[in-house]
Design an enzyme around this catalytic site. Structure first.
Site, PDB file in Angstrom:
ATOM      1  N   SER A 324       0.794  -1.228   0.000  1.00  0.00           N
ATOM      2  CA  SER A 324       0.000   0.000   0.000  1.00  0.00           C
ATOM      3  C   SER A 324       0.824   1.274   0.000  1.00  0.00           C
ATOM      4  O   SER A 324       0.741   2.080  -0.942  1.00  0.00           O
ATOM      5  CB  SER A 324      -0.970  -0.018   1.193  1.00  0.00           C
ATOM      6  OG  SER A 324      -0.259  -0.205   2.400  1.00  0.00           O
ATOM      7  N   VAL A 443       1.375   6.933   8.681  1.00  0.00           N
ATOM      8  CA  VAL A 443       0.465   5.790   8.843  1.00  0.00           C
ATOM      9  C   VAL A 443       1.186   4.459   8.663  1.00  0.00           C
ATOM     10  O   VAL A 443       2.301   4.401   8.159  1.00  0.00           O
ATOM     11  CB  VAL A 443      -0.730   5.898   7.874  1.00  0.00           C
ATOM     12  CG1 VAL A 443      -1.499   7.171   8.106  1.00  0.00           C
ATOM     13  CG2 VAL A 443      -0.250   5.832   6.418  1.00  0.00           C
ATOM     14  N   GLU A 444       0.510   3.384   9.063  1.00  0.00           N
ATOM     15  CA  GLU A 444       1.015   2.009   8.996  1.00  0.00           C
ATOM     16  C   GLU A 444       2.380   1.874   9.672  1.00  0.00           C
ATOM     17  O   GLU A 444       3.286   1.228   9.161  1.00  0.00           O
ATOM     18  CB  GLU A 444       1.072   1.514   7.542  1.00  0.00           C
ATOM     19  CG  GLU A 444      -0.304   1.253   6.963  1.00  0.00           C
ATOM     20  CD  GLU A 444      -0.269   0.406   5.710  1.00  0.00           C
ATOM     21  OE1 GLU A 444       0.763  -0.245   5.445  1.00  0.00           O
ATOM     22  OE2 GLU A 444      -1.268   0.394   4.993  1.00  0.00           O
ATOM     23  N   GLY A 445       2.525   2.488  10.821  1.00  0.00           N
ATOM     24  CA  GLY A 445       3.782   2.464  11.556  1.00  0.00           C
ATOM     25  C   GLY A 445       4.570   3.724  11.250  1.00  0.00           C
ATOM     26  O   GLY A 445       5.157   3.847  10.177  1.00  0.00           O
TER      27      GLY A 445
END
Length: 771
Positions: A324, A443-445
């Site tokens: 992503s 985002v996502e870490g």
């Protein structure tokens, strides 16, 4: 008993037993969630890079990801149409959302079900196809890409595919595939943030009423934020800690993190409010619930999967993170490189295209190399997922380094286009990308967390051939078997470290050419494999010494672990670049990009190693590491200036290299679209250059002296009136000028901009359009 066996027994019972005892003391305590996180996913090419002597033939043997006929047709048709339905300016200033027609098109054409198998009505696309689609959508509009990305990333669909009960799969997957259900997954809590394992959201097993009957269920309370698609979702994935104080499910009171699926209209679900993520305008918002009763069959996988949520999330997170964020950020980079490369040829200052000035050339070349490298990482990492890998370490590398390179690309792009970039409006093709870059970083870490704690923290343990096995043995009860296993592993580990240290010292003294490659490398890139092998050995040796010297305290030495993680990451990025060069058939026009990207990786890896030595807590050990790794001092320098010009030449003109580098870039044909205008203006700018040169020579010869109309705007008309250029040449210049003016145009608006009603109609009321 043979002498060798007696010596081994003596070593085991005296030396190894003492070391095992000490090892158990310094081994940092590890919670069950930490253990699951470390052991999640699979180890792939990164293990070779950590070995000290990578098998480069293995890298070359990995299949190159390709699209099926169906996937390519989808990219050429449905994805193109989806892009055409969205106008970035209207989404971010007027609609504050995708237009309804776009949402419906995404649902009707199963964009939200790309990863769902065909047997459930989805498209069943590969990870590479998923990545290609997201990359292209990102070159058009962030909300469009995110709205497609999230349902196909970590969330209800992926969790259902891997862990759902047959009943859950049969009910939900067909509905998710066709957009009847829009999913969101709620993990992040205001009090936990990046420490997702510490979520305070909880549920208690109890009995309650469901459809008029008493059933066994859970009473759950949660408060989540930053949940993408939450405002419009119909099916909420929810992570919480489950407790069973009354023992209704068994003896275990604290069951653990659990994942459930909750319909939006379920009583007690609070959802619908929005966050405002930097004008990206994708749907994102909070969700809450207080003592919401839900039956146990809401748990993904049913009651048997209660408490397995963290493992489920860790196993699935790698695949989503591998696709992503790298894909969406590569898309923005491709858009920037394609448009700004053209802009640098179209925009003229001091009678020259600005791309011909060395200052701009340096920045544009850096953009090109970063985009080439980011795209190589995206493709290779997505390919790993298609090979069945769940690459937890390389997905973290891809997430952090591709988003950081994209940040560099967009910042550089804004520097080149200057005032054009900082004034928002329908003709600004980069302003929104610049605003939205921090989203990918966060985002996502979050990137700080990813770099400082995850890449090396997880990578060193998972990639090392012995360390995880030693840790597992150390956690076993004392026994003759565990001591025997530890003895064998430990001394193999010692041999591994000594060999890497000696190889590193030898290559530092005599050069990396001492390494014989086991694959047929291209002559122009052969030395890179040798240099990377040398740095791989240095990383493996330095990591072993660091972990031995610091033990459990390394967990708190985030700067040291981050730098060692940087080395592993740079080796991986360089590997991806070399793999891409080979997979493209060793295209000679790509060599400047390859040279600049790999040389930068070598320099960055060297810098990280030297900084580790310089800042080592024990100065004597730090000095030893530096002398072994770099006995003659630093070996690598930043890429040479000479690489910049050939890169920029490729970026500032139409051609196969530019098209390959920006292959995923959506290129509209509508004449009012800013990207379309740039593409057409570039063609005419190049056609007009010989005529422009003729006029400039006449000007230099003094032919237009004392003519006030000999200015940058009117000189072509003067040259035509004086018969210095033909009517056809004058018309060519006039067309070039008109298109150039369209490209460099900066939008302006009525003075009532502070009026919300006026702001909502900016597109219809802007002033000063070029004629």
């Amino acid at each position: 008993m043979p002498l060798f066996q007696r010596l081994r027994n003596w070593r085991k019972n005296t030396i190894s037993a003492s070391i095992l005892k000490a090892f158990k003391k310094v081994l940092p305590p590890m919670s069950s969630t930490e253990k699951e996180a470390i052991e999640a996913g699979t180890v792939w090419w990164e293990a070779e890079l950590f070995s000290g002597r990578p098998d480069w033939q293995k890298l070359m043997n990995y299949p190159v990801p390709t699209l099926t006929v169906q996937e390519q047709a989808f990219l050429d048709n449905e994805v193109e149409q989806a892009c055409a339905l969205v106008n970035d300016w209207e989404v971010t200033t007027q609609d504050m959302d995708l237009p309804e027609a776009a949402w419906q098109y995404l649902k009707d054409n199963k964009f939200l079900g790309m990863i769902i198998p065909q047997e459930y009505g989805g498209l069943g696309f590969s990870a590479f196809a998923h990545s290609e689609v997201i990359t292209k959508l990102s070159t058009r509009n962030s909300a469009l890409a995110v709205s497609v990305m999230v349902p196909n990333s970590l969330g209800p669909a992926e969790l259902l595919i891997h862990y759902g009960t047959p009943e859950q799969k049969n009910h939900y997957l067909p509905r998710l595939a066709t957009g009847q259900e829009i999913p969101a997954f709620a993990l992040t809590s205001p009090w936990a943030g990046s420490d997702a394992a510490a979520i305070p959201d909880s549920g208690v097993v109890c009995k309650g009423i469901r459809e008029g009957k008493e059933v066994l269920g859970m009473r759950v309370s949660w408060d989540k934020r930053y949940i993408t698609l939450a405002p419009v979702c119909t099916l909420l994935g929810l992570a919480f800690k489950l407790y069973d104080p009354d023992g209704l499910l068994g003896e275990q009171k604290e069951i653990g993190i659990t994942c459930a699926l909750v319909p939006r209209d379920h009583p007690g679900v609070e959802i619908g409010r929005r966050h405002f993520p930097l004008n990206a305008m994708f749907m994102n918002g909070p969700t809450r619930g207080k003592d919401v009763f839900m039956p146990l069959d809401f748990i993904i996988g049913g009651p048997a999967m209660a408490g397995q949520g963290w493992r489920m999330l860790m196993e699935c997170l790698a695949a989503g993170r591998a696709i992503s964020l790298p894909s969406s950020n590569v898309g923005m980079s491709q858009l920037a490189v394609r448009t700004v490369g053209a802009y640098a040829r179209i925009r003229i200052q001091f009678n020259l295209p600005i791309g011909h000035f060395e200052g701009v050339e340096e920045v544009l070349a850096r953009m090109g190399a970063n985009t080439y490298a980011g795209n190589a990482v995206r493709i290779m990492t997505a390919g790993a997922v298609d090979l069945g890998e769940k690459p937890s370490v390389v997905s973290s590398i891809a997430k952090y380094h591709v988003t950081e390179r994209a940040r560099s690309v967009i910042n550089d792009a804004m520097d080149i286009i200057g005032g054009k970039g900082i004034c928002l409006g329908p003709s600004n093709f980069l302003g929104r990308a610049y605003q939205q870059i921090p989203i990918g970083i966060t985002v996502e870490g979050a990137n700080i967390l990813t770099r400082n704690l995850i890449i090396f923290g997880q990578g060193a343990i998972r990639c090392h051939p012995y360390l995880l096995k030693e840790m597992q043995v150390a956690q076993e009860p004392d026994s003759a078997t565990s001591l025997d296993n530890f003895d064998r592993l430990f001394w193999q580990h010692v041999g591994f470290s000594v060999r890497n240290g000696l190889r590193t010292l030898a290559s530092g003294l005599f050069g990396a050419r001492i390494f014989t490659l086991r694959h047929q490398a291209a002559a122009e890139t052969k030395s890179y494999y040798q240099h990377l092998t040398r740095l791989s050995g240095a990383l493996a040796f330095m990591a072993d010494v660091t972990m031995l010297a610091m033990g459990g305290s390394l967990k708190r030495r985030e700067k040291i672990s981050a730098r060692l993680g940087d080395v592993l990451a740079q080796l991986y990025i360089a590997s991806c670049v070399l793999k891409q060069y080979e997979s493209h058939g060793r295209q000679q026009d790509e060599l400047p990009f390859v040279h600049k990207a790999v040389q930068q990786c070598l320099f960055e890896a060297q810098t990280a190693l030297l900084q580790t030595c310089r800042n080592f807590p024990n100065r004597n050990i730090g000095l030893l590491l530096r002398l072994v790794s770099f006995p003659w001092g630093a070996s690598f320098s930043v890429p040479a200036d000479a690489l910049d010009h050939p890169i920029c030449e490729q970026l500032m003109q139409p051609g196969s290299t530019r098209d390959r580098l920006t292959a995923n870039c959506y290129c509209p044909t509508h004449p009012e679209d800013p990207v379309s205008a740039i593409e057409l203006a570039l063609v005419y700018a190049i056609k007009a250059e010989p005529v422009e040169a003729k006029i400039r020579q006449d000007e230099k010869n003094g032919l237009f002296k004392n003519h006030p109309e000999a200015n940058v705007r009117d000189i072509a008309r003067l040259a035509f009136d004086m018969n210095r250029i033909s009517a056809e040449e004058y018309e060519l210049l006039a067309t070039r000028n008109r298109l150039r003016d369209t490209v460099i145009h900066v939008d302006d608006f009525p003075g009532e901009l502070r009026n919300p009603a006026a702001f909502m109609n900016l597109r219809n009321t802007r002033q000063g359009d070029p004629k």
